[in-house]
Design a protein around this motif. Structure first.
Motif, short mmCIF file in Angstrom:
data_model
loop_
_atom_site.label_atom_id
_atom_site.label_comp_id
_atom_site.label_asym_id
_atom_site.label_seq_id
_atom_site.Cartn_x
_atom_site.Cartn_y
_atom_site.Cartn_z
N LEU A 50 1.02 -1.37 -0.25
CA LEU A 50 -0.30 0.05 0.11
C LEU A 50 0.89 1.23 0.11
O LEU A 50 0.58 2.46 -0.43
CB LEU A 50 -1.02 0.08 0.97
CG LEU A 50 -1.77 1.31 1.80
CD1 LEU A 50 -2.43 1.35 0.48
CD2 LEU A 50 -2.26 1.70 2.63
N LEU A 51 2.16 1.17 0.76
CA LEU A 51 2.84 2.76 0.96
C LEU A 51 3.52 2.54 -0.33
O LEU A 51 4.13 3.57 -0.84
CB LEU A 51 4.25 2.43 2.02
CG LEU A 51 2.97 2.14 3.65
CD1 LEU A 51 3.89 1.99 4.70
CD2 LEU A 51 2.61 3.49 3.50
N ASN A 52 4.05 1.00 -0.79
CA ASN A 52 5.17 1.18 -2.13
C ASN A 52 4.97 2.15 -3.44
O ASN A 52 4.50 2.27 -4.31
CB ASN A 52 5.95 -0.11 -2.48
CG ASN A 52 6.60 -0.11 -3.01
OD1 ASN A 52 7.43 1.05 -3.50
ND2 ASN A 52 6.62 -0.84 -4.26
N MET A 53 3.00 0.66 -3.82
CA MET A 53 2.94 1.47 -4.38
C MET A 53 2.05 2.13 -4.67
O MET A 53 1.68 2.94 -6.09
CB MET A 53 2.13 0.03 -4.36
CG MET A 53 2.41 -1.03 -5.28
SD MET A 53 3.68 -0.97 -6.25
CE MET A 53 2.92 -0.58 -8.29
N GLY A 54 1.30 2.97 -3.74
CA GLY A 54 0.72 4.14 -3.52
C GLY A 54 1.37 5.72 -3.57
O GLY A 54 1.08 6.15 -4.42
N SER A 55 3.10 5.98 -3.51
CA SER A 55 3.67 6.79 -3.77
C SER A 55 3.83 6.45 -5.61
O SER A 55 3.61 7.31 -5.96
CB SER A 55 4.54 6.37 -3.13
OG SER A 55 4.56 6.11 -1.92
N ILE A 274 9.04 6.74 1.81
CA ILE A 274 8.22 6.23 1.98
C ILE A 274 8.23 4.52 1.77
O ILE A 274 8.20 3.60 2.23
CB ILE A 274 6.30 6.92 1.95
CG1 ILE A 274 5.99 7.45 2.77
CG2 ILE A 274 5.44 5.58 1.76
CD1 ILE A 274 4.88 8.56 1.38
N GLN A 275 8.45 4.79 0.25
CA GLN A 275 8.98 3.03 -0.40
C GLN A 275 9.97 2.39 0.53
O GLN A 275 9.92 1.35 0.56
CB GLN A 275 9.59 3.57 -1.51
CG GLN A 275 8.13 4.12 -2.55
CD GLN A 275 8.48 3.97 -3.32
OE1 GLN A 275 9.21 5.26 -4.04
NE2 GLN A 275 7.37 4.60 -4.95
N PHE A 276 11.17 3.40 0.79
CA PHE A 276 12.64 2.63 1.65
C PHE A 276 11.79 1.98 2.48
O PHE A 276 12.36 0.94 3.55
CB PHE A 276 13.39 3.35 2.36
CG PHE A 276 14.73 2.57 2.25
CD1 PHE A 276 15.77 2.11 1.65
CD2 PHE A 276 14.75 3.00 4.03
CE1 PHE A 276 16.26 1.13 2.29
CE2 PHE A 276 16.10 2.32 4.52
CZ PHE A 276 16.59 2.06 3.34
N GLY A 277 11.55 2.61 3.71
CA GLY A 277 10.38 2.17 4.61
C GLY A 277 9.13 1.62 4.51
O GLY A 277 9.83 -0.04 5.14
N SER A 278 8.57 1.08 3.54
CA SER A 278 8.35 -0.14 2.69
C SER A 278 8.82 -2.08 3.36
O SER A 278 8.61 -2.79 3.40
CB SER A 278 6.88 0.33 1.89
OG SER A 278 7.80 -0.19 0.88
N ALA A 279 10.40 -1.31 2.86
CA ALA A 279 11.01 -2.52 2.58
C ALA A 279 11.81 -2.59 3.89
O ALA A 279 11.67 -4.14 3.50
CB ALA A 279 12.08 -1.79 0.89
N MET A 280 11.99 -1.47 4.59
CA MET A 280 12.11 -1.97 5.79
C MET A 280 10.87 -3.16 6.75
O MET A 280 11.51 -3.92 7.19
CB MET A 280 12.98 -0.39 6.43
CG MET A 280 14.29 0.09 5.96
SD MET A 280 15.44 -1.06 5.49
CE MET A 280 14.99 -1.66 4.17
N LEU A 281 9.96 -2.11 6.53
CA LEU A 281 9.23 -3.08 7.26
C LEU A 281 8.70 -4.52 6.83
O LEU A 281 9.22 -5.29 7.89
CB LEU A 281 7.57 -2.78 6.20
CG LEU A 281 6.41 -3.06 7.56
CD1 LEU A 281 6.12 -2.41 8.66
CD2 LEU A 281 5.66 -2.30 6.84
N LEU A 282 8.98 -5.18 5.34
CA LEU A 282 8.55 -6.73 5.14
C LEU A 282 10.47 -6.82 5.73
O LEU A 282 10.72 -8.37 6.21
CB LEU A 282 9.05 -6.67 3.72
CG LEU A 282 7.69 -5.77 3.09
CD1 LEU A 282 8.03 -5.95 1.22
CD2 LEU A 282 6.81 -7.09 3.26
N LEU A 283 11.15 -6.81 5.34
CA LEU A 283 12.79 -6.99 5.89
C LEU A 283 12.82 -7.09 7.69
O LEU A 283 13.34 -8.34 7.71
CB LEU A 283 14.33 -6.11 5.89
CG LEU A 283 15.40 -6.62 5.76
CD1 LEU A 283 15.28 -8.42 4.82
CD2 LEU A 283 16.91 -5.21 5.21
N PHE A 284 12.63 -6.35 8.53
CA PHE A 284 12.57 -6.01 9.59
C PHE A 284 11.42 -7.11 10.53
O PHE A 284 11.67 -7.08 12.13
CB PHE A 284 13.36 -4.78 10.48
CG PHE A 284 14.36 -4.37 9.59
CD1 PHE A 284 16.17 -5.23 10.29
CD2 PHE A 284 14.61 -3.64 9.39
CE1 PHE A 284 17.00 -5.47 9.89
CE2 PHE A 284 15.70 -3.16 8.53
CZ PHE A 284 17.02 -4.10 8.96
#
Length: 534
Positions: A50-55, A274-284
């Motif tokens: 939602l965060l990544n693709m919304g941006s 926001i997109q970098f944060g969405s990647a970190m959300l998945l990673l951690f």
């Protein structure tokens, strides 16, 4: 578990000890992820997308207005790279990273593309677009595998049907994800509208001067301004190729002069964060999906789950003969190519599938630039584009529901009539600033049509080609983004009047061919039913 009968066979049947151990290991995966963790991971993945693709989708909708040639060319590069890398990159990424880390890997290029928009030149945007397209092929394939795996774990743990559970989980994902386009566009328009400034007189263009002179002339004469003449001068709507003494370039190309550059940097930087944060959300925070271990049967076959399909490989020696990634990718590519060459019905569906991608490119490339930005301003692009998300939600659910009652044939005919009416409307409409509601309604109709076509084609593909679903799905994923790539590639050079007429021709040809295949399918199903009755 593991107790044997008197004849020496285990409770799993007459299989070897190794096979029994494998089956036991598979059943033990029920305890590797609790129900709570399954839903936690589903919601985390959904939130990240939602965060990544919304941006990204918000940024894509602004490209034709903000960055003109370089922006739309970069979007065309995105879809082209997506098509070309879909054959091999997802399998490679998931082979070495597994699905969760593959999603992280595929998300990073989205952030890089947002950063590249801070320096909007062809040598920054186009390479970033290529990287994004490659990442998109990975992130969407990994998403399908991840959700499929955790839904299978949930189904086994709770003794539920795996297919229905997977459909339920995907329903949750898409219901939340469908709001991405709405939220992102509303936020971007709010920012642009709040910080928009008028262009300085020193940098005024010949177009803006001609427009001001024309408006002043008719205001002085107490006459009503002719929207046709005004759009012709500014190069709006269908007049992007019209050449008049007062107009040598389109006013929409100067949209950036109405915005504070610092605002754009803040907007693009926020998207990247926001997109970098969405990647970190998945990673951690997200967990790795439980593996689906190979299962050996009495016939010494090995079954494994790939990104899109379940494959069965004969293993005469009884050992796990792992196929290499290259062999699997090659087999998939050959199967898709064979499917397209030998199946005439699949070739008949190519025009309507390409049209779906072109329709999206037309909406976000042409309409946002030459109608919305040119007439009512770039600060309204996000608000108007958000209607595409609302229309997509209505079209997806509506067409799925109506298909059960009216049938796909009727829905496709109605969709054709609606699109023809929309295109005719665009051919005769001379938009004015005071007609903002029409911009919103038009974009909502684009969304309804796009979702309707996608829903019907996805459903029909699984039915028409039930014995070759994987190859048919791969074919569908080729032509749709290819249509978008074509649309964005020609968006800066195509004359909107001719473009719109070509859209009408393409959808007519595509719909007729689809209806022909639908009729043949129903006839074959009726013949099968009659044969069973007799």
């Amino acid at each position: 578990m593991g107790a044997k009968d008197n004849d020496g066979s285990s409770e799993f049947g007459n299989v070897s000890k190794e096979a029994e151990a494998t089956l036991v290991d598979e059943n033990q995966t029920k305890s590797t992820m609790s129900n709570r963790k399954v839903y936690k991971n589903l919601l985390l993945v959904t939130a990240a997308f939602l965060l990544n693709m919304g941006s990204y989708m918000t940024l894509e909708g602004l490209q034709s207005s903000l960055n003109a040639d370089a922006g739309t060319t970069s979007v065309a590069a995105v879809y082209t790279a997506f098509v070309l890398t879909s054959f091999f990159l997802p399998s490679l990424a998931m082979e070495f990273l597994k699905s969760r880390k593959a999603m992280v890997f595929g998300t990073i290029p989205y952030a890089l593309y947002s950063v590249a928009n801070c320096f909007p030149q062809p040598y920054t945007l186009i390479p970033a677009g290529i990287l994004l397209g490659a990442g998109a092929s990975v992130v969407w394939s990994a998403n399908r595998v991840y959700i499929s795996d955790i839904s299978a774990t949930y189904a086994r743990r709770n003794n539920r049907d795996e297919g229905k559970t997977t459909s339920h989980f995907y329903g949750i994902f898409w219901a939340i994800f469908s709001t991405a386009l709405i939220i992102g566009n509303v936020i971007s328009s709010g920012v642009l509208q709040a910080f928009a400034v008028q262009p300085d007189a020193a940098v005024g263009t010949a177009v803006s001067n001609a427009t001001a002179a024309y408006e002043a002339e008719y205001t002085t004469a107490a006459m009503q301004i002719d929207p046709y003449r005004l759009n012709e001068i500014k190069g709006c709507a269908l007049h992007n190729c019209d050449v008049t003494p007062d107009n040598s370039t389109s006013a929409s190309n100067d949209a950036k002069t109405e915005l504070n550059p610092a605002v754009l940097y803040i907007l693009f930087g926020s998207f990247a964060a926001i997109q970098f944060g969405s990647a970190m959300l998945l990673l951690f925070f997200a967990d790795e999906a439980p593996d689906r271990p190979p299962v050996r049967t009495e016939a010494k076959k090995m079954i494994w789950k790939s990104s899109d399909q379940e494959k069965v490989v004969e293993n005469e020696s009884g050992d796990a003969a792992d196929a290499t990634v290259t062999q699997r990718v090659t087999k998939q590519m050959l199967a898709t190519a064979k499917f397209l060459v030998q199946n005439h019905s699949a070739k008949a569906l190519i025009p309507i599938t390409i049209h779906v991608g072109v329709l999206q490119g037309y909406a976000f490339g042409q309409f946002t630039k030459y109608w919305v930005t040119c007439v009512i301003g770039i600060e309204f692009v996000g608000y108007v584009a958000s209607m595409f998300g609302i229309g997509s939600t209505l079209g997806g659910y509506g067409s799925g529901y109506l298909a059960q009652h009216a049938g796909r044939f009727v829905i496709m005919v109605v969709a054709w009539f609606v699109e023809m009416a929309l295109m005719v409307f665009l051919l005769i409409w001379e938009p004015e600033v005071g007609e903002k509601a029409l911009f919103f309604i038009t974009f909502a109709v684009f969304g309804i049509l796009h979702a309707t076509y996608k829903t019907i084609l996805t459903t029909a593909t699984t039915l028409f080609f039930s014995s070759t679903k994987e190859a048919a799905s791969a074919s569908l994923s080729i032509w749709d983004p290819l249509g978008s790539a074509i649309a964005y590639a020609i968006s800066t050079t195509a004359c909107n009047r001719i473009y719109t007429i070509c859209m009408m021709v393409l959808v007519t040809i595509g719909t007729l061919l689809y209806l022909l295949i639908e009729r043949n399918y129903k006839r074959s199903e009726k013949a099968k039913g009659d044969a069973i009755d007799t």
